[in-house]
Design a protein around this motif. Structure first.
Motif, PDB file in Angstrom:
ATOM      1  N   GLY A 108      10.303   2.010   8.373  1.00  0.00           N
ATOM      2  CA  GLY A 108       9.799   0.921   7.559  1.00  0.00           C
ATOM      3  C   GLY A 108      10.465   0.964   6.207  1.00  0.00           C
ATOM      4  O   GLY A 108      11.410   1.734   5.971  1.00  0.00           O
ATOM      5  N   THR A 130       6.388  -1.275   4.712  1.00  0.00           N
ATOM      6  CA  THR A 130       6.330  -2.558   5.409  1.00  0.00           C
ATOM      7  C   THR A 130       7.278  -2.509   6.601  1.00  0.00           C
ATOM      8  O   THR A 130       8.426  -2.086   6.473  1.00  0.00           O
ATOM      9  CB  THR A 130       6.734  -3.700   4.472  1.00  0.00           C
ATOM     10  N   PRO A 132       8.839  -5.023   9.508  1.00  0.00           N
ATOM     11  CA  PRO A 132       8.954  -6.382  10.061  1.00  0.00           C
ATOM     12  C   PRO A 132       8.934  -6.344  11.589  1.00  0.00           C
ATOM     13  O   PRO A 132       9.789  -5.723  12.222  1.00  0.00           O
ATOM     14  CB  PRO A 132      10.305  -6.871   9.518  1.00  0.00           C
ATOM     15  N   SER A 190      11.602  -8.076  -1.791  1.00  0.00           N
ATOM     16  CA  SER A 190      12.195  -7.950  -0.463  1.00  0.00           C
ATOM     17  C   SER A 190      12.226  -9.303   0.212  1.00  0.00           C
ATOM     18  O   SER A 190      11.345 -10.145  -0.010  1.00  0.00           O
ATOM     19  CB  SER A 190      11.376  -6.979   0.402  1.00  0.00           C
ATOM     20  N   LEU A 202       4.630  -9.062   9.381  1.00  0.00           N
ATOM     21  CA  LEU A 202       4.870  -7.864   8.587  1.00  0.00           C
ATOM     22  C   LEU A 202       3.695  -6.912   8.784  1.00  0.00           C
ATOM     23  O   LEU A 202       2.544  -7.269   8.519  1.00  0.00           O
ATOM     24  CB  LEU A 202       5.027  -8.210   7.103  1.00  0.00           C
ATOM     25  N   LEU A 204       1.766  -3.813   7.541  1.00  0.00           N
ATOM     26  CA  LEU A 204       1.597  -3.151   6.246  1.00  0.00           C
ATOM     27  C   LEU A 204       0.850  -1.840   6.465  1.00  0.00           C
ATOM     28  O   LEU A 204      -0.385  -1.807   6.538  1.00  0.00           O
ATOM     29  CB  LEU A 204       0.839  -4.067   5.289  1.00  0.00           C
ATOM     30  N   ASP A 205       1.611  -0.760   6.563  1.00  0.00           N
ATOM     31  CA  ASP A 205       1.035   0.551   6.852  1.00  0.00           C
ATOM     32  C   ASP A 205       0.616   1.218   5.532  1.00  0.00           C
ATOM     33  O   ASP A 205       1.229   2.187   5.078  1.00  0.00           O
ATOM     34  CB  ASP A 205       2.071   1.404   7.593  1.00  0.00           C
ATOM     35  N   THR A 249       1.037  -7.447  -3.749  1.00  0.00           N
ATOM     36  CA  THR A 249       2.174  -8.161  -3.182  1.00  0.00           C
ATOM     37  C   THR A 249       1.852  -9.635  -3.035  1.00  0.00           C
ATOM     38  O   THR A 249       0.787 -10.003  -2.514  1.00  0.00           O
ATOM     39  CB  THR A 249       2.544  -7.609  -1.796  1.00  0.00           C
ATOM     40  N   TYR A 251       3.526 -13.306  -1.445  1.00  0.00           N
ATOM     41  CA  TYR A 251       4.513 -13.795  -0.497  1.00  0.00           C
ATOM     42  C   TYR A 251       4.770 -15.269  -0.784  1.00  0.00           C
ATOM     43  O   TYR A 251       3.864 -16.011  -1.201  1.00  0.00           O
ATOM     44  CB  TYR A 251       4.021 -13.610   0.931  1.00  0.00           C
ATOM     45  N   TRP A 291      -1.834  -6.583   8.758  1.00  0.00           N
ATOM     46  CA  TRP A 291      -0.652  -7.353   9.125  1.00  0.00           C
ATOM     47  C   TRP A 291      -0.830  -8.790   8.678  1.00  0.00           C
ATOM     48  O   TRP A 291      -1.954  -9.290   8.552  1.00  0.00           O
ATOM     49  CB  TRP A 291      -0.387  -7.295  10.636  1.00  0.00           C
ATOM     50  N   ALA A 302       8.864 -11.142  -0.438  1.00  0.00           N
ATOM     51  CA  ALA A 302       7.692 -10.396  -0.886  1.00  0.00           C
ATOM     52  C   ALA A 302       8.007  -9.752  -2.227  1.00  0.00           C
ATOM     53  O   ALA A 302       9.064  -9.139  -2.395  1.00  0.00           O
ATOM     54  CB  ALA A 302       7.316  -9.332   0.131  1.00  0.00           C
ATOM     55  N   THR A 304       6.355  -7.039  -4.751  1.00  0.00           N
ATOM     56  CA  THR A 304       5.316  -6.011  -4.789  1.00  0.00           C
ATOM     57  C   THR A 304       5.375  -5.255  -6.101  1.00  0.00           C
ATOM     58  O   THR A 304       6.348  -4.541  -6.380  1.00  0.00           O
ATOM     59  CB  THR A 304       5.468  -5.021  -3.627  1.00  0.00           C
TER      60      THR A 304
END
Length: 977
Positions: A108, A130, A132, A190, A202, A204-205, A249, A251, A291, A302, A304
């Motif tokens: 990621g 992140t 994708p 990004s 996306l 998002l961990d 973040t 978008y 996500w 994005a 952040t």
């Protein structure tokens, strides 16, 4: 070729005091940046992939890996968005904490990196990754729960589809997504360009950083297209330091769907999830996250913002720095900042390969330390409280290895190129000391109070724009007995006895060397600030390295309380019994680490010729590692200064030979082109100095040791308008590698060093170059300085007040003589103690509690009243067994006389050669208790002297046998009449 004049002029106007690099006026909402001059080739020379591949052919374990990353950043910025890779297999080549070139999976794109760190499997950073995902959702949810196996979402890629330059990274992934990254100081920007068909999601961990995570939270706001949250986890190396990071973040595309997961449950349409508690013995990595899905074929940008204070500050950082700016505009601003930063050192000449290696190293050296204050000036202090930095300044963190890596090269390079950053680093360290009461940022990752060395070194190089008095006050106040405020491991034993016995382990011997460097740095700062008392105290401690120098084998060696451990194999970092004595190095490599007093070390090792032979053996292999080797380990910090030792050996041409070998044998332009962990830029900074022909080798000072530049012309042009250093070395391009003459500001000199005033005020250095060595720098007076002050001072605090045994130690097991009992026996501070029938009278040391009151001999010279004498006697004792050695009386006519000294153990009765002069009951322990028994101070039987000669001084034994000898005083019997 870059135009020097136009490039310097443009950069000096751009990098004024308020627009300093990472330091970082990166707001893009105002007027557009000025038009850029022609693109300098320094920027194009940088290859961020250098150092990303581990060389598994080297016997250095994880240390054969630069561990750099190709992602985006700005100089000294808070964020470093970058891919993190994964490769199935052993940890050394598997799940790296950053980017390993042989991997073909990307885990990621995370927010921060520690460039070049070690600690395999415990790397820090990589917050809020992140991923994708271009596959289909199932009923609005991810097809599998990331908490069950996040690896199902890892991304295949090929290096052919990558591009990286300072401030920018792009990769075309095998799933059809093209990801691009750029950054401002505190914000990652990004773009994810999804394939025309299929879902665009996306993942998002938020609980997926490199180290253990104790909790995290994420909130989705579809109305504002914002996702925000935080994580709490372990910092790099997972050695007890914890931190919280916050993100926000936005978008540029609306969400078609979204959801969250926690443990085994996924909730499509969910907007909030939290998993956290107070425990720090857990690991919640990947346990919760979110996500967001966009329209098919979307290209999503994005933005952040990151903060270590709050989500609100993270949002404010993002809005202030990038606002509505496009990805391209942010990338262009990052490019401008990097061009300016790389322009602080202009080099002319050199091959494409040489320039690529040089400017990539310079780039890596400017990635750390990192600004940690937000755009509103707030930062989280080491005390857990929110503070506000002074306007126009920045608060920095991430000093490599708690300063252990940074003080040997990177700090000095920053002082030369970014003086305002250097000032802010010093002030940040002062704030650390104020907020913690000590000199370590939490649990220190390496040994020593190395931040003290950074402060003192930068101070001498001109970084005096910080609270100097507060810094010195804290240094002096924390590095003293009873050692309750110091962060030095075994500080009590070191402060009391000047050594750390080998049984303490934890690389005890190298810690003595490191602590001596720390003390020298404190002494130099004290001298500059006019504190003569502290200067004398710490200069005496700066010579403690002599306590672990074995005069019999002429090596620095582990020392036991009963003598030197001559069975220890100096070729290894640990012997077969696991008795580690030298941190990340061997005894042969660490054996030269006395940068402030190399002249004395060389003398003790047998002189210039013998020391040259020994150093030549070390240099036969420049990067052997630390596993049963007599060779060097130049890719690791303890050996950084070893090539320049040749300057003290009157052979600067050998320094040049070693440096040329190093830059060609150890470094190249491939992904494995760094020979070891870059440790947040310290290895790269060393490489830069190897090329410049100057190096700040005497840590604690800004003095520069001179060798030979590897480029024909170099201009060091500090950001913010500092004074330039111009270096010329004609003929280098034609193979003239050796310096045969040097002019400093027009004045010729044969000395192979340059004073720190050139760093502070700028100057012109003109090197005369030749294909063959000459006699420049080879004279006895040409060598760089060695600071010998304090070498003859008392070095052991062996008497303590009752109940305060932690103010001294005689026997390395925490016992000391009672000052009250001594006074009752007649040994009050300053009292005369006659030796009956000899005409000799000793003076008991007039030392305050906690101050040294006796000598542990290592060759100290003790001045005596000039004049004829009939005899000499020594007042002292031995601990851990009897002890004997040979002293030398010096007469004023230059002649000498050897005198044997022998003391019984302090708990034993007098021997044939000694008289009990002071006898006491009991002794004090460091824990405050008192012990029973009878203990004695002895006077040696007077040895006749030549009454026809005048005594000048006595030199104590270079070494003693069996126990540890302690000498409280030396006295002579005057000649009658």
């Amino acid at each position: 070729m870059r135009s020097w004049r136009s490039a310097r002029g443009r950069r000096r106007s751009a990098l004024t005091a308020g627009a300093l690099a990472g330091a970082v006026s990166l707001t893009l909402l105002g007027a557009p940046p000025p038009a850029l001059a022609a693109e300098p080739d320094a920027f194009e020379a940088v290859d961020p992939f250098i150092g990303t591949e581990m060389d598994t052919t080297q016997n250095k374990s994880n240390d054969a890996y630069g561990n750099t990353f190709p992602g985006a950043s700005v100089p000294f910025g808070m964020v470093q968005p970058s891919p993190t890779t994964y490769k199935p297999g052993p940890a050394l080549v598997g799940e790296k904490g950053g980017y390993e070139y042989t991997a073909d999976l990307i885990r990621g794109f995370g927010m921060t990196r520690y460039s070049g760190s070690g600690c395999t499997g415990r790397y820090g950073g990589y917050e809020f990754p992140t991923i994708p995902y271009a596959g289909d959702l199932v009923d609005g949810a991810l097809p599998s729960n990331p908490s069950d196996d996040i690896r199902k979402y890892y991304l295949k890629f090929d290096h052919a589809n990558e591009k990286a330059e300072p401030g920018y990274y792009r990769v075309g992934l095998d799933n059809g997504v093209t990801a691009e990254l750029t950054a401002s100081a505190r914000t990652s920007v990004s773009t994810f360009d999804f394939p025309a068909t299929g879902d665009a999601t996306l993942v998002l961990d938020v609980s997926g950083p490199n180290n253990r995570t104790y909790g995290s939270e994420v909130t989705i706001d579809p109305a504002t297209r914002t996702v925000s949250g935080w994580m709490h986890g372990a910092d790099i190396c997972d050695n007890g330091n914890h931190y919280r990071a916050y993100f926000s973040t936005t978008y540029d595309q609306p969400f078609v769907s979204f959801g969250v997961w926690k443990d085994g449950e996924m909730t499509a349409g969910g907007t909030h999830v939290r998993k956290a508690g107070d425990a720090t013995n857990v690991d919640y990595r990947h346990d919760n996250g979110a996500w967001v899905t966009f329209a098919d074929g979307a290209k999503v940008t994005a933005k952040t913002g990151l903060s270590f204070v709050s989500v609100e500050n993270a949002a404010a950082n993002r809005d202030a720095e990038v606002g509505r700016s496009s990805f391209g505009k942010v990338r262009n601003e990052a490019r401008r900042l990097w061009k300016d930063a790389l322009g602080t050192i202009d080099v002319r000449g050199g091959s494409d390969e040489a320039r690529t290696k040089f400017y990539t190293a310079l780039y890596h050296a400017f990635l750390h330390p990192n600004v940690r204050d937000d755009v509103n000036g707030q930062y989280l202090g080491y005390d857990g409280k929110v503070h506000t930095v002074e306007k126009g300044r920045h608060f920095y963190k991430n000093f490599a290895g708690s300063g252990w890596d940074m003080y040997r090269s990177q700090a000095q390079l920053i002082a030369l190129t970014f003086p305002q950053v250097a000032n802010d680093i010093n002030q940040s360290i002062v704030l650390l000391a104020e907020q913690t009461g000590g000199w370590a940022p939490g649990a220190a990752r390496m040994q020593g109070d190395n931040l003290q060395v950074i402060v003192a070194t930068l101070d001498d190089m001109g970084a005096t724009g910080y609270d100097r008095e507060a810094a010195l006050r804290s240094m002096v106040g924390t590095q003293a007995l009873p050692a309750t405020k110091t962060t030095r491991t075994d500080g009590y034993q070191y402060f009391a006895t000047g050594m750390i016995e080998n049984r303490k382990g934890d690389f005890a011997t190298s810690r003595v060397l490191e602590y001596a460097v720390d003390d020298f740095a404190i002494a130099r700062l004290a001298e500059r600030l006019g504190d003569d008392k502290s200067h004398a105290t710490f200069m005496a401690r700066a010579q403690n390295w002599m306590n672990v120098f074995d005069p019999e084998t002429r090596h620095i060696r582990p020392r036991e309380r009963t003598g030197f451990d001559r069975s220890f194999d100096l070729r290894v970092r640990d012997d077969a019994a696991g008795r580690g004595q030298f941190n990340q190095s061997t005894g042969y490599q660490y054996g030269w680490h006395v940068p402030h007093n190399l002249a004395t070390l060389i003398e003790k090792r047998g002189g210039v010729e013998a020391s040259t032979r020994a150093l030549d053996v070390l240099m036969e292999d420049l990067d052997a590692g630390a596993y049963t080797k007599t060779g060097n380990y130049l890719s690791n910090q303890p050996a950084f200064g070893t090539p320049w030792v040749y300057n003290w050996l009157r052979a600067p041409h050998k320094t040049t030979d070693v440096l040329y070998r190093a830059v060609t044998e150890m470094y190249d332009t491939t992904p494995s082109g760094l020979p070891g962990n870059d440790d947040q830029g310290s290895l790269s900074a060393w490489y830069v100095f190897a090329n410049l022909g100057i190096y700040s080798a005497i840590h604690g000072t800004g003095d520069l040791v001179a060798t030979a530049p590897m480029f024909e012309r170099i201009v060091i042009d500090p950001a913010g308008g500092g004074e330039r250093i111009r270096i010329k070395a004609r003929g280098v391009e034609e193979g003239a590698r050796y310096t045969t003459g040097l002019r400093v500001n027009g004045r010729p000199q044969t000395a192979s060093w340059i004073g720190a005033e050139v760093v502070r005020s700028g100057g012109n250095l003109v090197f005369e170059m030749s294909r063959t060595p000459g006699d420049w720098g080879t004279g006895a007076g040409d060598v760089p300085p060695s600071y010998t002050g304090g070498a003859d001072a008392r070095n052991n605090a062996g008497t303590t007040p009752d109940g305060r045994g932690n103010l001294g130690s005689l026997d390395l097991s925490d016992w000391s003589l009672s000052r009250e009992a001594l006074a009752a026996a007649g040994a009050r501070p300053g009292a005369r103690l006659p030796l009956d029938g000899t005409g000799i009278a000793f003076t008991w040391p007039d030392a305050a509690p906690g101050e040294p009151d006796n000598w542990i001999p290592h060759g100290q010279s003790i001045d005596l009243p000039d004049g004829p004498s009939t005899g000499i006697s020594f007042l002292g004792l031995a601990t851990n067994g009897p002890s004997a050695g040979t002293a030398t009386v010096r007469y004023t006519d230059g002649s000498t006389q050897r005198v044997e000294i022998a003391f019984p153990d302090w708990a034993a009765s007098a021997s044939a050669g000694a008289t009990e002069l002071v006898t006491v009951r009991g002794r004090n322990n460091a824990d405050g208790s008192a012990g029973d028994g009878t203990f004695r101070v002895f006077a040696t039987r007077p040895v006749p002297l030549d009454p026809a000669k005048a005594v000048d001084a006595v030199v104590l034994p270079e070494g003693t046998d069996r126990g540890v000898m302690h000498v409280f005083d030396v006295a002579t019997a005057p000649k009658a009449g």
